[in-house]
Motif scaffolding. Structure first.
Motif, mmCIF file in Angstrom:
data_model
loop_
_atom_site.group_PDB
_atom_site.id
_atom_site.type_symbol
_atom_site.label_atom_id
_atom_site.label_comp_id
_atom_site.label_asym_id
_atom_site.label_seq_id
_atom_site.Cartn_x
_atom_site.Cartn_y
_atom_site.Cartn_z
ATOM 1 N N VAL A 80 0.833 -1.208 0.000
ATOM 2 C CA VAL A 80 0.000 0.000 0.000
ATOM 3 C C VAL A 80 0.865 1.253 0.000
ATOM 4 O O VAL A 80 0.634 2.190 -0.776
ATOM 5 C CB VAL A 80 -0.938 -0.012 1.220
ATOM 6 C CG1 VAL A 80 -1.735 1.293 1.294
ATOM 7 C CG2 VAL A 80 -1.894 -1.200 1.156
ATOM 8 N N THR A 81 1.871 1.284 0.873
ATOM 9 C CA THR A 81 2.684 2.491 1.010
ATOM 10 C C THR A 81 3.474 2.797 -0.252
ATOM 11 O O THR A 81 3.465 3.929 -0.751
ATOM 12 C CB THR A 81 3.648 2.342 2.199
ATOM 13 O OG1 THR A 81 2.907 2.042 3.384
ATOM 14 C CG2 THR A 81 4.424 3.628 2.419
ATOM 15 N N GLY A 83 2.923 1.648 -3.261
ATOM 16 C CA GLY A 83 1.985 1.919 -4.349
ATOM 17 C C GLY A 83 1.468 3.352 -4.326
ATOM 18 O O GLY A 83 1.455 4.047 -5.350
ATOM 19 N N LEU A 84 1.033 3.813 -3.152
ATOM 20 C CA LEU A 84 0.561 5.195 -3.027
ATOM 21 C C LEU A 84 1.683 6.194 -3.304
ATOM 22 O O LEU A 84 1.472 7.206 -3.986
ATOM 23 C CB LEU A 84 0.001 5.429 -1.622
ATOM 24 C CG LEU A 84 -1.365 4.828 -1.309
ATOM 25 C CD1 LEU A 84 -1.714 5.054 0.160
ATOM 26 C CD2 LEU A 84 -2.446 5.445 -2.197
ATOM 27 N N ALA A 85 2.871 5.907 -2.780
ATOM 28 C CA ALA A 85 3.994 6.825 -2.974
ATOM 29 C C ALA A 85 4.365 6.939 -4.446
ATOM 30 O O ALA A 85 4.670 8.033 -4.938
ATOM 31 C CB ALA A 85 5.191 6.364 -2.151
ATOM 32 N N PHE A 87 2.350 6.517 -6.998
ATOM 33 C CA PHE A 87 1.281 7.282 -7.656
ATOM 34 C C PHE A 87 1.431 8.777 -7.387
ATOM 35 O O PHE A 87 1.406 9.599 -8.316
ATOM 36 C CB PHE A 87 -0.087 6.793 -7.183
ATOM 37 C CG PHE A 87 -1.232 7.659 -7.639
ATOM 38 C CD1 PHE A 87 -1.667 7.590 -8.957
ATOM 39 C CD2 PHE A 87 -1.850 8.536 -6.764
ATOM 40 C CE1 PHE A 87 -2.717 8.396 -9.391
ATOM 41 C CE2 PHE A 87 -2.902 9.335 -7.186
ATOM 42 C CZ PHE A 87 -3.336 9.269 -8.508
ATOM 43 N N PHE A 88 1.610 9.142 -6.112
ATOM 44 C CA PHE A 88 1.743 10.555 -5.775
ATOM 45 C C PHE A 88 2.988 11.164 -6.415
ATOM 46 O O PHE A 88 2.947 12.282 -6.943
ATOM 47 C CB PHE A 88 1.798 10.726 -4.249
ATOM 48 C CG PHE A 88 0.516 10.427 -3.549
ATOM 49 C CD1 PHE A 88 -0.698 10.750 -4.121
ATOM 50 C CD2 PHE A 88 0.509 9.803 -2.309
ATOM 51 C CE1 PHE A 88 -1.896 10.471 -3.493
ATOM 52 C CE2 PHE A 88 -0.676 9.528 -1.650
ATOM 53 C CZ PHE A 88 -1.887 9.860 -2.246
ATOM 54 N N TYR A 117 2.942 16.100 2.055
ATOM 55 C CA TYR A 117 3.139 14.661 2.173
ATOM 56 C C TYR A 117 4.286 14.325 3.123
ATOM 57 O O TYR A 117 4.242 13.317 3.833
ATOM 58 C CB TYR A 117 3.421 14.046 0.795
ATOM 59 C CG TYR A 117 2.239 14.031 -0.130
ATOM 60 C CD1 TYR A 117 0.960 13.794 0.350
ATOM 61 C CD2 TYR A 117 2.398 14.280 -1.489
ATOM 62 C CE1 TYR A 117 -0.135 13.786 -0.502
ATOM 63 C CE2 TYR A 117 1.306 14.277 -2.353
ATOM 64 C CZ TYR A 117 0.049 14.039 -1.848
ATOM 65 O OH TYR A 117 -1.031 14.031 -2.692
ATOM 66 N N VAL A 175 0.787 3.691 7.408
ATOM 67 C CA VAL A 175 0.833 4.162 6.023
ATOM 68 C C VAL A 175 0.883 5.684 5.991
ATOM 69 O O VAL A 175 1.696 6.288 5.275
ATOM 70 C CB VAL A 175 -0.384 3.639 5.232
ATOM 71 C CG1 VAL A 175 -0.466 4.310 3.863
ATOM 72 C CG2 VAL A 175 -0.304 2.128 5.051
ATOM 73 N N TRP A 176 0.023 6.329 6.768
ATOM 74 C CA TRP A 176 -0.026 7.800 6.795
ATOM 75 C C TRP A 176 1.307 8.400 7.216
ATOM 76 O O TRP A 176 1.734 9.429 6.674
ATOM 77 C CB TRP A 176 -1.135 8.246 7.747
ATOM 78 C CG TRP A 176 -1.324 9.731 7.803
ATOM 79 C CD1 TRP A 176 -2.108 10.502 6.992
ATOM 80 C CD2 TRP A 176 -0.716 10.638 8.735
ATOM 81 N NE1 TRP A 176 -2.026 11.817 7.359
ATOM 82 C CE2 TRP A 176 -1.172 11.944 8.419
ATOM 83 C CE3 TRP A 176 0.171 10.478 9.800
ATOM 84 C CZ2 TRP A 176 -0.777 13.072 9.139
ATOM 85 C CZ3 TRP A 176 0.569 11.596 10.518
ATOM 86 C CH2 TRP A 176 0.097 12.876 10.195
ATOM 87 N N VAL A 179 4.281 7.281 4.133
ATOM 88 C CA VAL A 179 4.152 7.432 2.686
ATOM 89 C C VAL A 179 4.878 8.680 2.193
ATOM 90 O O VAL A 179 5.424 8.691 1.078
ATOM 91 C CB VAL A 179 2.654 7.456 2.273
ATOM 92 C CG1 VAL A 179 1.973 8.743 2.735
ATOM 93 C CG2 VAL A 179 2.512 7.282 0.772
ATOM 94 N N VAL A 183 7.408 9.249 -1.060
ATOM 95 C CA VAL A 183 7.071 10.208 -2.113
ATOM 96 C C VAL A 183 8.295 11.048 -2.465
ATOM 97 O O VAL A 183 8.624 11.249 -3.642
ATOM 98 C CB VAL A 183 5.901 11.113 -1.676
ATOM 99 C CG1 VAL A 183 5.720 12.265 -2.662
ATOM 100 C CG2 VAL A 183 4.609 10.322 -1.582
#
Length: 309
Positions: A80-81, A83-85, A87-88, A117, A175-176, A179, A183
């Protein structure tokens, strides 16, 4: 000259290697040694018990629960981490609309978003855990207050008190809090990719989705692999320990009903709460093997031909 060169290299590395062996390798050796004893941690006296601690560990239901939760962290959190990073970072560096004089650019305000972020990184993980503990409070917490304010007053979960929700709540916090670091890490890697690659791909009719999987991800793969391993080590180590101990219920955290117990916290409980240091080091050895196995699997599965540009 060659002989003198090697002697200089050995002399230069001797002190760092000695310090590394003393403060890193030796504690691991000690832990493995104490796992074969009955040391309580409260007395210098102990005796050898062979593999009794390991047999006890294999029959320990709480150990298997903590192992299951740690494995969940090691699989879900990096996925999750990272993947989100990715994308951002892609949106902040490459995913914006074309502008005058720049065919490739990030979204508007990307510099501001990078600061937003990264902001959780300047906070101690203990402070982050306390803030979210207040937010998750079922009676006066911010989350349930928002739900009540938008007309969902009937939906008031006991976030950290519900065994089915507590572990998810902890993972959201991890995650919060992490991430933003990835990024910035991935943004630095993307900034080094020549813009000519993207412009050529766009001229050939490629869209953002295609450029990400055909250009960005392959050229950034080494950084992604390193980030994946680093995030897995965080999920198996101090980060998960601090968040679970501070946020969750129970005498030393890990509740309710061991629904959030993880291996680092279980080591702490056995060593400092129950006075069973030898058994705690046995669990620590299992955690060490799990961490090494995780890193080895990620490196094996992620091995691919290195791309240079």
């Amino acid at each position: 000259m060659q002989h003198g060169k090697y002697r200089f290299i050995v002399g230069f590395l001797a002190a760092p290697l000695a310090l590394y062996a003393l403060f890193v390798i030796w504690p691991f050796v000690q832990s493995i040694y104490y796992s074969f004893t009955d040391w309580t941690g409260l007395s210098p006296e102990f005796g050898m018990v062979g593999f009794d601690n390991y047999s006890r560990m294999l029959d320990d239901e709480v150990f298997w629960k903590s192992l299951q939760h740690s494995l969940t962290f090691a699989v879900v959190l990096p996925l999750v981490t990272v993947g989100l990073a990715l994308f951002f970072a892609f949106m902040l560096n490459v995913g914006g609309r074309r502008r005058k004089g720049a065919a490739i650019a990030g979204v508007r305000g990307s510099s501001f978003y990078k600061i937003v972020y990264f902001f959780p990184q300047v906070l101690s993980i203990a402070i982050v855990a306390l803030l979210f503990q207040f937010a998750y409070n079922p009676n006066s917490g911010a989350i349930n207050s928002v739900l009540k304010g938008v007309g969902l007053g009937s939906v008031q979960p006991d976030w950290l008190g519900d065994p089915d929700l507590a572990l998810i709540c902890v993972m959201v916090v991890l995650v919060w809090s992490t991430v933003g670091f990835f990024v910035v890490l991935f943004s630095a890697g993307m900034a080094s990719i020549p813009r000519d690659f993207y412009e050529a791909a766009l001229l050939d009719g490629a869209n953002r989705f295609t450029t990400f999987f055909k250009i960005t991800l392959p050229l950034l793969w080494d950084t992604v692999q390193s980030g994946w391993i680093y995030m897995g080590i965080l999920a198996l180590g101090a980060e998960s320990f601090a968040v679970v101990q501070i946020m969750t219920v129970g005498p030393s955290g890990g509740g309710p009903d061991y629904s959030t117990i993880v291996l680092p916290l279980y080591v702490y409980q056995k060593a400092f709460r129950d006075g069973q240091a030898a058994y705690a080091t046995t669990i620590g050895v299992a955690l060490l093997l799990l961490t090494l196995a995780f890193a080895a699997v990620v490196m094996k599965l992620g091995r691919r031909e290195r791309l240079e540009f």
